[in-house]
Design a protein around this motif. Structure first.
Motif, PDB file in Angstrom:
ATOM      1  N   TYR A 181       0.669  -1.164   0.026  1.00 51.59           N
ATOM      2  CA  TYR A 181       0.100  -0.038  -0.163  1.00 51.59           C
ATOM      3  C   TYR A 181       0.939   1.527  -0.074  1.00 51.59           C
ATOM      4  O   TYR A 181       1.890   1.272   0.408  1.00 51.59           O
ATOM      5  N   TYR A 185      -3.590   1.449   3.977  1.00 52.74           N
ATOM      6  CA  TYR A 185      -3.455   0.229   4.592  1.00 52.74           C
ATOM      7  C   TYR A 185      -4.829   0.106   5.782  1.00 52.74           C
ATOM      8  O   TYR A 185      -5.415  -0.947   5.786  1.00 52.74           O
ATOM      9  N   SER A 200      -7.946  -0.678   4.440  1.00 52.72           N
ATOM     10  CA  SER A 200      -8.145  -1.966   3.513  1.00 52.72           C
ATOM     11  C   SER A 200      -8.723  -2.827   4.193  1.00 52.72           C
ATOM     12  O   SER A 200      -9.053  -3.220   5.233  1.00 52.72           O
TER      13      SER A 200
END
Length: 468
Positions: free
Chosen positions: A366, A372, A375
Motif C-alpha cells: 500500500y 492500509y 483496506s
C-alpha cells in the motif's frame, strides 16, 4: 521433550534461511518504482528520507562531509547507505531522480547483510547463554522466538532501521551475559550503547538502564564501573554534538526529529479534543500560531498543512530555533491539558501492544498507513493479530509470575524487564506497532520462561538461579 544445543543451532539456521527467502521474494516483487504512488515500493516515506540524506552527503565536496548535513534524523542509517554506495561505486538515483531498481545497484546486499549479522549474533548469544548453565528449554524457546517470530523476522527483509537496531540490542546482551567481565567489556558495552542511539533515536538514553543496573549490582564499586561504561558513550555523543556546534553554533546531540515528533503527532489530537465544541479548525489554529511566532521572531520558513516545516530557503539555524519552539509549545500544552493528554495516550499505548507480523508485507503493498488501515487486508488480519498477541503476552506474564514465585527476580531479570519498559514508555505513545518491536527482544525471555513452565509443569528453582 528432548532438546540439545544442536537443535538450538538448527532453529537459528532455519530462521536465517526463511529470512533470506523472504527478502528474495520481496525484492523480486517490490524492488521497483511505482508510477501510481510516485515512489519506490520498498524505499519510501521515512526510509526514503535516509536515501535522500545519503545523497546530500555524497554531494558534499569538502572534507568535513561527516558533519556538513543537518542532523534531523538519526545519524547512522544515512551514513551506512552513503558508504555502501561509495564502496560499490554506483549512483543512488538515476538521471530522473529515481532510485535504481532491481540488481543495478545491488540493494539486495543490504538485506542479506543485516540478516547475516542478526543471526550470527544470535549464535554468539546462544553460546553465552549455554555457558550460564540455564535450563536448555529456556534457552531453546528464547532463541526459537528470536529466530522465527515473524514480527521480528520481517524487518530483516526491509530497509527500515529496525534490523540493525535488533542486532545492536543482541550485541549488548552478549556482553551483558558474559561471565567475569573485564574493564574492556564495560568499555565495549558503553560503546555499543552509544552506537545504538545513532541507529534509532529511542536508544540514546537507554544507557541509563544499564547504569542503574551497575549501581545496584556493583554496590560500593559502582562509580568505577559506571565511569568505565559511560566514557565511550559520552565520547560518541560529544563528537556528534561538537560537529553540530561547528556547523550551527548549537551544541546538541539529539536529532531535531525528536523535537518535532510530539508537535506533529500529539499536539493536533490535544487541540482536536480541546476545541471540538468550539467549531475551531485545530490544524489551522496550530499552523497560524506557529507561523505567527516565526514571523515575530524574524525567521524564514512556514508550517505546511501536514504540520511539517517547509525547509526550502531556510537555514539550519533557523529551523533549529523553530523546532525548539515546537517542543516548548507542545510541552506547555501537555502540562496544561494533562487529562486530555492522558485520554489520548492510554489508547495509543494499548494499541502499540498489538503485534503485527504482516506489517512489512502491507507496507510494500500500500501507499501509506492510511490506505492500509482502510483496506480489507487490515480488517482481515486483526483477529489473528489479537490471538497471536494474547498468546504471547499470556506466556510472558506466566514466565514473570514463575520468576516471582521462585524468588528469582534478580538484577539481570530487572535489566531485561526495565529494558522492555524503557522502549515501550519512550515510543508507545505513538500507537505504532513497529515502534514496539524492540521490546520483544527482552519480553521474549519471559515468554520462553512461561512456555518452558507449561511443558515442564514446573521449573526447578536451581535452574533459575543461574542467570548470572
Amino acid at each position: 521433550m528432548f532438546l540439545n544445543k544442536q537443535k538450538i543451532y538448527l532453529v537459528i539456521f532455519l530462521g536465517f534461511f526463511i529470512s533470506l527467502i523472504t527478502s528474495s521474494n520481496y525484492l523480486n516483487s517490490y524492488d521497483k518504482y511505482s508510477s501510481k504512488y510516485n515512489s519506490h515500493l520498498m524505499i519510501k516515506e521515512s526510509i526514503g528520507g535516509d536515501w535522500n540524506k545519503a545523497q546530500e552527503i555524497k554531494e558534499k565536496k569538502n572534507l568535513s562531509w561527516f558533519n556538513s548535513v543537518d542532523y534531523y534524523k538519526p545519524y547512522l542509517p544515512s551514513r551506512i547507505i552513503y558508504f555502501y554506495y561509495k564502496i560499490n561505486g554506483n549512483e543512488i538515483f538515476d538521471e530522473n531522480g529515481r532510485l535504481f531498481i532491481e540488481d543495478k545497484d545491488k540493494k539486495s546486499f543490504i538485506l542479506y547483510f543485516q540478516t547475516c549479522l542478526y543471526f550470527f549474533l544470535l549464535l554468539l548469544l546462544t553460546k553465552k547463554l549455554n555457558q550460564l548453565n540455564l535450563d536448555i528449554k529456556l534457552i531453546f524457546f528464547w532463541i526459537l522466538f528470536l529466530s522465527l517470530d515473524p514480527t521480528i523476522n520481517q524487518f530483516h527483509s526491509s530497509f527500515f532501521n529496525e534490523s540493525l537496531f535488533f542486532s545492536l540490542q543482541l550485541l549488548i546482551l552478549i556482553f551483558f551475559f558474559k561471565k567475569d567481565k573485564k574493564f574492556i567489556d564495560y568499555i565495549l558495552i558503553g560503546f555499543f550503547f552509544g552506537i545504538l542511539g545513532l541507529q534509532k533515536s529511542v536508544g540514546i538514553f537507554y544507557v541509563i538502564i544499564f547504569l542503574i543496573y551497575l549501581i545496584f549490582s556493583k554496590k560500593k564499586y559502582f562509580l568505577k564501573y559506571c565511569f568505565v561504561a559511560f566514557i565511550p558513550y559520552l565520547i560518541i555523543y560529544f563528537l556528534i554534538a561538537y560537529g553540530n556546534y561547528e556547523r550551527t553554533k548549537n551544541f546538541f546531540f539529539n536529532p531535531m526529529q525528536t523535537k518535532e515528533a510530539l508537535f506533529v503527532y500529539l499536539l493536533p489530537k490535544i487541540y482536536e479534543s480541546k476545541y471540538k465544541s468550539e467549531n475551531i479548525n485545530f490544524r489551522d489554529k496550530i499552523i497560524n500560531e506557529t507561523n505567527l511566532w516565526i514571523k515575530k521572531n524574524n525567521l524564514n520558513g512556514k508550517l505546511q498543512q501536514n504540520l511539517y516545516l517547509d525547509k526550502d530557503n531556510i537555514s539550519e539555524i533557523e529551523w533549529i530555533k523553530i523546532h525548539n519552539y515546537q517542543q516548548r509549545k507542545t510541552f506547555d500544552v501537555i502540562k496544561n491539558n494533562l487529562f486530555i493528554t492522558s485520554k489520548i495516550l492510554i489508547p495509543k499505548y494499548f494499541h502499540s501492544l498489538l503485534l503485527n507480523p504482516v506489517e512489512i508485507k502491507f507496507f510494500y503493498k500500500y501507499k501509506n498507513l492510511d490506505e492500509y488501515y482502510k483496506s480489507k487486508d487490515h480488517q482481515y488480519f486483526i483477529k489473528y493479530r489479537i490471538i497471536y498477541s494474547f498468546i504471547f503476552y499470556s506466556f510472558s506474564l506466566l514466565g514473570l509470575i514463575i520468576l516471582l514465585k521462585h524468588k528469582k527476580f534478580d538484577l539481570k531479570i530487572f535489566f531485561l524487564l526495565a529494558s522492555a519498559f524503557y522502549f515501550y514508555l519512550i515510543l508507545g505513545w505513538m500507537g505504532l506497532t513497529r515502534y514496539f518491536v524492540p521490546t520483544l527482544i527482552y519480553i521474549s525471555f519471559f515468554f520462553s520462561m512461561g512456555l518452558s513452565h507449561l511443558l515442564n509443569k514446573t521449573i526447578r528453582a536451581e535452574k533459575l538461579s543461574k542467570i548470572i
